[in-house]
Design a protein around this motif. Structure first.
Motif, short mmCIF file in Angstrom:
data_model
loop_
_atom_site.label_atom_id
_atom_site.label_comp_id
_atom_site.label_asym_id
_atom_site.label_seq_id
_atom_site.Cartn_x
_atom_site.Cartn_y
_atom_site.Cartn_z
N PHE A 214 0.84 -1.20 0.00
CA PHE A 214 0.00 0.00 0.00
C PHE A 214 0.87 1.25 0.00
CE2 PHE A 214 -2.52 -3.43 1.59
CZ PHE A 214 -3.78 -3.22 1.02
N PRO A 215 0.32 2.35 -0.57
CA PRO A 215 1.13 3.55 -0.74
C PRO A 215 1.64 4.20 0.54
CG PRO A 215 -1.01 3.78 -1.84
CD PRO A 215 -0.99 2.44 -1.17
N LEU A 241 3.69 0.25 2.60
CA LEU A 241 3.30 -0.69 3.66
C LEU A 241 2.92 -2.05 3.09
CD1 LEU A 241 2.38 -1.22 6.65
CD2 LEU A 241 0.13 -0.42 5.94
N LEU A 242 3.58 -3.09 3.60
CA LEU A 242 3.25 -4.47 3.22
C LEU A 242 2.20 -4.99 4.20
CD1 LEU A 242 5.95 -7.30 2.84
CD2 LEU A 242 3.91 -7.61 4.24
N LEU A 263 -8.41 -13.14 -1.55
CA LEU A 263 -7.48 -12.95 -0.41
C LEU A 263 -7.05 -11.49 -0.33
CD1 LEU A 263 -5.83 -14.25 1.90
CD2 LEU A 263 -3.99 -14.65 0.24
N ALA A 264 -6.78 -10.88 -1.49
CA ALA A 264 -6.36 -9.48 -1.51
C ALA A 264 -7.48 -8.58 -0.96
CB ALA A 264 -5.99 -9.06 -2.93
N THR A 265 -8.72 -8.93 -1.28
CA THR A 265 -9.87 -8.16 -0.76
C THR A 265 -9.96 -8.31 0.75
OG1 THR A 265 -11.03 -8.52 -2.83
CG2 THR A 265 -12.37 -7.85 -0.95
N ARG A 266 -9.75 -9.55 1.22
CA ARG A 266 -9.83 -9.79 2.67
C ARG A 266 -8.76 -9.01 3.42
NH1 ARG A 266 -10.45 -15.05 1.98
NH2 ARG A 266 -8.59 -15.74 3.09
N VAL A 267 -7.59 -8.87 2.82
CA VAL A 267 -6.51 -8.11 3.47
C VAL A 267 -6.99 -6.69 3.74
CG1 VAL A 267 -4.24 -7.05 3.07
CG2 VAL A 267 -4.57 -9.48 2.61
N ARG A 268 -7.67 -6.08 2.74
CA ARG A 268 -8.14 -4.69 2.92
C ARG A 268 -9.21 -4.63 4.01
NH1 ARG A 268 -9.04 -2.62 -3.20
NH2 ARG A 268 -9.82 -0.76 -2.13
N ASP A 284 -0.72 -0.63 -4.25
CA ASP A 284 0.13 -0.32 -5.41
C ASP A 284 0.43 -1.58 -6.21
OD1 ASP A 284 0.39 2.32 -4.92
OD2 ASP A 284 2.34 2.19 -3.92
N ARG A 285 0.69 -2.68 -5.49
CA ARG A 285 1.01 -3.94 -6.17
C ARG A 285 0.72 -5.10 -5.25
NH1 ARG A 285 6.73 -5.12 -4.55
NH2 ARG A 285 7.26 -3.35 -3.25
#
Ligand SMILES: Cc1cc2nc3c(=O)[nH]c(=O)nc-3n(C[C@H](O)[C@H](O)[C@H](O)COP(=O)(O)OP(=O)(O)OC[C@H]3O[C@@H](n4cnc5c(N)ncnc54)[C@H](O)[C@@H]3O)c2cc1C
Length: 341
Positions: A214-215, A241-242, A263-268, A284-285
């Motif tokens: 994240f930025p 931020l990782l 999984l990426a959605t759950r992280v947010r 960002d990536r």
């Protein structure tokens, strides 16, 4: 160097590279395969001593102690002290205290158990208990791998190994090369290589690991693991931020990974709950790689059943950056004892 046993190390990730370095002075060929994105290149690089599991804690502590005591290794690994915070569920206070006592024997003044209210717990809500380590930090596993390989004196062979046999390796063009011992340290590619060699090892599996970058870091000023939600994170030197969560993609092909979008959605979502709304923007990536897991986790030298002088050195199960320094020393000494016997 013309005398002594000849050893092939298949794989030039942090495990294979450090093993080759530990074998300096012996005749070692390291097969690095094609350049590709491996676990060592993708690794978050967090190194700390605390693990809830005692054996894992001892492994991580041995590595961290050696790293901190060796200026050359710290430089090779680009070690930066950052501290760390590990939140545990209620009821794990005794485990936390026992592991902290262990860490304190080797690194006095480095670890303590904290309970709320405590300023360091503010960013993670109200945990029941947490372990704070002062001498935890971040390394570049990729830089450490490169330096170890460069200082190993080993011959680096870029050819990928197609199969391994009891006394050697077979390259893609069918050419065989003889060795007194072969160590397969090919990370997540190890199960496939052993299967292709007719020596499958059911204890070894692959698993995808994924994190989002994240930025901006906001309030996350030190690496953390939140055992209650599974969320982990660290801030990079550039302020990004990782954040990640454990995934469940098992038995993946490490050469054909794809992003796990749910999984990426759950992280947010979890980051919003645990850290607050400022981390819910788009990343960002997203970084994806795979690692090799063992039923009895830990980066160790293990004989391949029915494989003669064939061994594996893998199975770090998502955490070998923090154990590879000491594990490679133990593995090299075990290997030399086996060869000499
Ligand atoms: C996304 C991610 C984040 C992580 N974060 C952390 C962390 O913060 N802290 C921590 O302690 N651990 C972390 N880990 C775990 C740690 O990074 C890994 O356990 C470690 O890097 C594994 O190293 P390795 O050398 O075993 O495997 P790899 O780094 O995967 O290296 C294996 C090598 O073998 C080569 N190879 C494969 N097949 C062949 C062949 N046939 N012939 C020749 N060469 C071959 C590959 O090209 C590769 O270079 C993370 C892992 C991932 C994936």
């Amino acid at each position: 160097m013309t005398d002594g046993p000849r050893v092939a190390v298949v794989g030039g990730g942090i495990a294979g590279a450090l093993l080759a370095w530990r074998l300096s002075g012996h005749r070692v060929d390291v097969y690095t395969g094609p350049v590709r994105s491996d676990a060592t290149a993708a690794s978050g690089g967090l190194v700390r001593a605390f693990e809830a599991d005692e054996a894992a804690c001892r492994d991580a502590l041995a590595s961290l102690t050696e790293l901190l005591g060796d200026a050359r290794l710290r430089e090779w690994a680009q070690y930066r002290e950052s501290g760390s915070l590990y939140r545990l569920p209620a009821g794990d206070g005794e485990t936390a205290a026992a592991r902290v006592a262990l860490i304190e024997q080797a690194l006095p003044g480095s670890a303590e158990v904290i309970e709320p209210p405590h300023p360091l717990l503010a960013a993670l809500g109200e945990p029941a208990v947490a372990v704070v380590e002062r001498q935890a930090g971040n390394i570049s596993p990729h830089a450490l791998r490169n330096a170890a390989l460069a200082h190993s004196g080993a011959t680096v062979c870029p050819e990928p190994v197609a199969a391994v046999v009891a006394d050697g390796v077979i390259l893609a063009d069918g050419q065989g090369r003889d060795y007194d011992a072969v160590v397969v340290s090919a990370g997540a590619w190890t199960p496939k290589l052993l299967a292709a060699s007719g020596l499958p090892d059911p204890a070894l599996r692959t698993k995808q690991i994924q994190y989002s970058v994240f930025p901006r870091a906001g309030s996350v000023d030190r690496p953390f693991v939140d055992d209650i939600t599974g969320l982990y994170g660290r801030t990079f030197a550039d302020g990004t931020l990782l954040l990640g969560l454990p995934g469940q993609r098992w038995d993946v092909d490490p050469s054909a990974l794809t992003v796990d979008a749910p999984l990426a959605t759950r992280v947010r979502q979890v980051a919003a709950d645990v850290l607050g709304d400022r981390h819910t923007g788009a990343p960002d990536r997203i970084v994806v790689a795979a690692d090799c897991y063992h039923g009895d986790p830990g980066l160790r030298l293990r004989p391949v059943p029915g494989g003669g002088s064939l061994f594996t050195f893998t199975g770090g199960s998502g955490g070998a950056a923090k154990t590879a320094v000491a594990a490679s020393r133990t593995a090299a000494s075990a290997l030399l004892t086996r060869i000499d016997a």
